[in-house]
Design a protein around this motif. Sequence first.
Motif, PDB file in Angstrom:
ATOM      1  N   ALA A 192       0.840  -1.205   0.000  1.00 14.35           N
ATOM      2  CA  ALA A 192       0.000   0.000   0.000  1.00 14.35           C
ATOM      3  C   ALA A 192       0.875   1.256   0.000  1.00 14.35           C
ATOM      4  O   ALA A 192       0.567   2.229  -0.704  1.00 14.35           O
ATOM      5  CB  ALA A 192      -0.942  -0.005   1.201  1.00 14.35           C
ATOM      6  N   ASP A 193       1.962   1.237   0.774  1.00 14.26           N
ATOM      7  CA  ASP A 193       2.891   2.376   0.789  1.00 14.26           C
ATOM      8  C   ASP A 193       3.536   2.590  -0.570  1.00 14.26           C
ATOM      9  O   ASP A 193       3.646   3.726  -1.050  1.00 14.26           O
ATOM     10  CB  ASP A 193       3.986   2.175   1.843  1.00 14.26           C
ATOM     11  CG  ASP A 193       3.474   2.339   3.264  1.00 14.26           C
ATOM     12  OD1 ASP A 193       2.363   2.880   3.446  1.00 14.26           O
ATOM     13  OD2 ASP A 193       4.198   1.908   4.192  1.00 14.26           O
ATOM     14  N   ARG A 240       2.350   1.658  -3.478  1.00 13.74           N
ATOM     15  CA  ARG A 240       1.313   2.155  -4.390  1.00 13.74           C
ATOM     16  C   ARG A 240       1.106   3.649  -4.193  1.00 13.74           C
ATOM     17  O   ARG A 240       1.064   4.419  -5.149  1.00 13.74           O
ATOM     18  CB  ARG A 240      -0.005   1.406  -4.176  1.00 13.74           C
ATOM     19  CG  ARG A 240      -1.150   1.961  -5.042  1.00 13.74           C
ATOM     20  CD  ARG A 240      -2.414   1.151  -4.906  1.00 13.74           C
ATOM     21  NE  ARG A 240      -2.243  -0.208  -5.368  1.00 13.74           N
ATOM     22  CZ  ARG A 240      -2.234  -0.566  -6.661  1.00 13.74           C
ATOM     23  NH1 ARG A 240      -2.368   0.345  -7.597  1.00 13.74           N
ATOM     24  NH2 ARG A 240      -2.081  -1.828  -6.989  1.00 13.74           N
ATOM     25  N   SER A 241       0.990   4.065  -2.952  1.00 15.74           N
ATOM     26  CA  SER A 241       0.776   5.484  -2.656  1.00 15.74           C
ATOM     27  C   SER A 241       1.931   6.346  -3.158  1.00 15.74           C
ATOM     28  O   SER A 241       1.719   7.391  -3.782  1.00 15.74           O
ATOM     29  CB  SER A 241       0.590   5.666  -1.150  1.00 15.74           C
ATOM     30  OG  SER A 241       0.463   7.017  -0.818  1.00 15.74           O
ATOM     31  N   GLU A 242       3.150   5.900  -2.894  1.00 16.44           N
ATOM     32  CA  GLU A 242       4.326   6.645  -3.353  1.00 16.44           C
ATOM     33  C   GLU A 242       4.390   6.707  -4.876  1.00 16.44           C
ATOM     34  O   GLU A 242       4.735   7.752  -5.441  1.00 16.44           O
ATOM     35  CB  GLU A 242       5.598   6.007  -2.802  1.00 16.44           C
ATOM     36  CG  GLU A 242       5.798   6.214  -1.322  1.00 16.44           C
ATOM     37  CD  GLU A 242       7.049   5.536  -0.797  1.00 16.44           C
ATOM     38  OE1 GLU A 242       7.982   5.286  -1.589  1.00 16.44           O
ATOM     39  OE2 GLU A 242       7.088   5.259   0.410  1.00 16.44           O
ATOM     40  N   THR A 243       4.062   5.609  -5.526  1.00 21.15           N
ATOM     41  CA  THR A 243       4.094   5.573  -6.991  1.00 21.15           C
ATOM     42  C   THR A 243       3.050   6.508  -7.576  1.00 21.15           C
ATOM     43  O   THR A 243       3.340   7.272  -8.499  1.00 21.15           O
ATOM     44  CB  THR A 243       3.864   4.132  -7.498  1.00 21.15           C
ATOM     45  OG1 THR A 243       4.880   3.290  -6.950  1.00 21.15           O
ATOM     46  CG2 THR A 243       3.916   4.061  -9.013  1.00 21.15           C
ATOM     47  N   GLU A 244       1.834   6.468  -7.044  1.00 24.89           N
ATOM     48  CA  GLU A 244       0.774   7.345  -7.547  1.00 24.89           C
ATOM     49  C   GLU A 244       1.107   8.815  -7.304  1.00 24.89           C
ATOM     50  O   GLU A 244       0.872   9.667  -8.162  1.00 24.89           O
ATOM     51  CB  GLU A 244      -0.560   6.971  -6.910  1.00 24.89           C
ATOM     52  CG  GLU A 244      -1.097   5.636  -7.408  1.00 24.89           C
ATOM     53  CD  GLU A 244      -2.305   5.140  -6.636  1.00 24.89           C
ATOM     54  OE1 GLU A 244      -2.593   5.670  -5.527  1.00 24.89           O
ATOM     55  OE2 GLU A 244      -2.975   4.205  -7.140  1.00 24.89           O
ATOM     56  N   GLN A 245       1.682   9.110  -6.127  1.00 25.43           N
ATOM     57  CA  GLN A 245       2.072  10.483  -5.820  1.00 25.43           C
ATOM     58  C   GLN A 245       3.202  10.939  -6.745  1.00 25.43           C
ATOM     59  O   GLN A 245       3.170  12.053  -7.273  1.00 25.43           O
ATOM     60  CB  GLN A 245       2.511  10.590  -4.365  1.00 25.43           C
ATOM     61  CG  GLN A 245       2.890  11.996  -3.948  1.00 25.43           C
ATOM     62  CD  GLN A 245       3.300  12.066  -2.488  1.00 25.43           C
ATOM     63  OE1 GLN A 245       3.266  11.087  -1.760  1.00 25.43           O
ATOM     64  NE2 GLN A 245       3.705  13.251  -2.064  1.00 25.43           N
TER      65      GLN A 245
END
Length: 99
Positions: free
Chosen positions: A19-20, A22-27
Amino acid sequence: MPGNSNVAIEKNTAVLTMADIRSETEQFLAETEGAYGELLGLFVKSEGDFITALKEQIHMEQEVIHAICEFFLTLLDMMNAAEADFSKLDSDYAKEKIK
């Protein structure tokens, strides 16, 4: 772990880590697309072969970054699916067996 053929997955850690990521990649993707948009905005009134080639290079770099981020997101989807499968397998094996 020599001699140990069991696969152990720390489910909570794996899910949170994915989840971390994914969040970093999307950001990162959102920030980079915004930065490339700003960069291209600087050349609105510019013309010429050099500027045209530079804009093309910027677009190509943006496409590569987008493709890499999409790869990471697809990989994360596959990892999440694998984690769910292992979780189901663990749950099925934990059930009482027929005697």
